[in-house]
Design an enzyme around this catalytic site. Structure first.
Site, PDB file in Angstrom:
ATOM      1  N   HIS A   1      38.549   2.357  -9.371  1.00 19.59           N
ATOM      2  CA  HIS A   1      38.498   3.538  -8.513  1.00 19.59           C
ATOM      3  C   HIS A   1      38.859   4.771  -9.323  1.00 19.59           C
ATOM      4  CE1 HIS A   1      40.027   6.090  -5.074  1.00 19.59           C
ATOM      5  NE2 HIS A   1      38.795   5.785  -4.723  1.00 19.59           N
TER       6      HIS A   1
ATOM      7  N   HIS B   1      37.222  14.710  -7.744  1.00 22.29           N
ATOM      8  CA  HIS B   1      37.431  14.264  -6.364  1.00 22.29           C
ATOM      9  C   HIS B   1      37.686  15.415  -5.407  1.00 22.29           C
ATOM     10  CE1 HIS B   1      39.773  12.811  -2.913  1.00 22.29           C
ATOM     11  NE2 HIS B   1      38.993  11.743  -2.996  1.00 22.29           N
TER      12      HIS B   1
END
Length: 148
Positions: free
Chosen positions: A9, A51
């Protein structure tokens, strides 16, 4: 016998700054089969790997990603690592790990699909997002790209 598959991730974010080429390289070194990362668009139209909508949490800078151009974004550092462009991320992972690409901006599906096709990595990519119309658009553009 089942096979254990490890995904990373935002790359190996416990070992290198998240969503950086260093994190992707570390994840590949650790034997991951798939790396998840996030995409947004810069002010000058480049797709970058980050992100958050702002740069404060992950870099030494301040501001909104969409309000900064690629050169500004890549001058920032996350523990010494720059924000990579999508093209750099593809080059890093091509043939080394599958890519799980999360679209953070709602209006980038066409550009992302175009870059995936141009790079010849359709079979190595899955696109995800919480914005369902973007997933439908990806599927309209190229039914061979997996969506999630």
């Amino acid at each position: 016998m089942s096979i254990l598959r490890i995904g990373a991730h935002r790359g190996a974010m416990a070992h290198a700054p998240e969503n950086t080429l260093a994190a992707f390289d570390k994840a590949i070194h650790f034997g991951t089969y798939r790396i998840e990362f996030d995409l947004r668009r810069s002010r000058d139209g480049h797709i970058v790997v980050i992100h958050d909508a702002t740069v404060e949490r992950t870099t030494d800078g301040a501001g909104v990603v969409r309000d900064m151009d690629l050169a500004q974004l890549q001058s920032l550092r996350s523990d010494g690592e720059p924000i990579p462009s999508f093209a750099e991320a593809i080059d890093c992972m091509r043939g080394r790990a599958r890519m799980l690409i999360e679209l953070k901006d709602e209006d980038i599906a066409e550009q992302v699909v175009g870059q995936i096709e141009a790079a010849g990595v359709v079979d190595q990519c899955t696109i995800s997002t919480f914005h369902e119309p973007s997933l439908r658009r990806v599927h309209e553009l190229n039914t061979e790209i997996e969506v999630a």
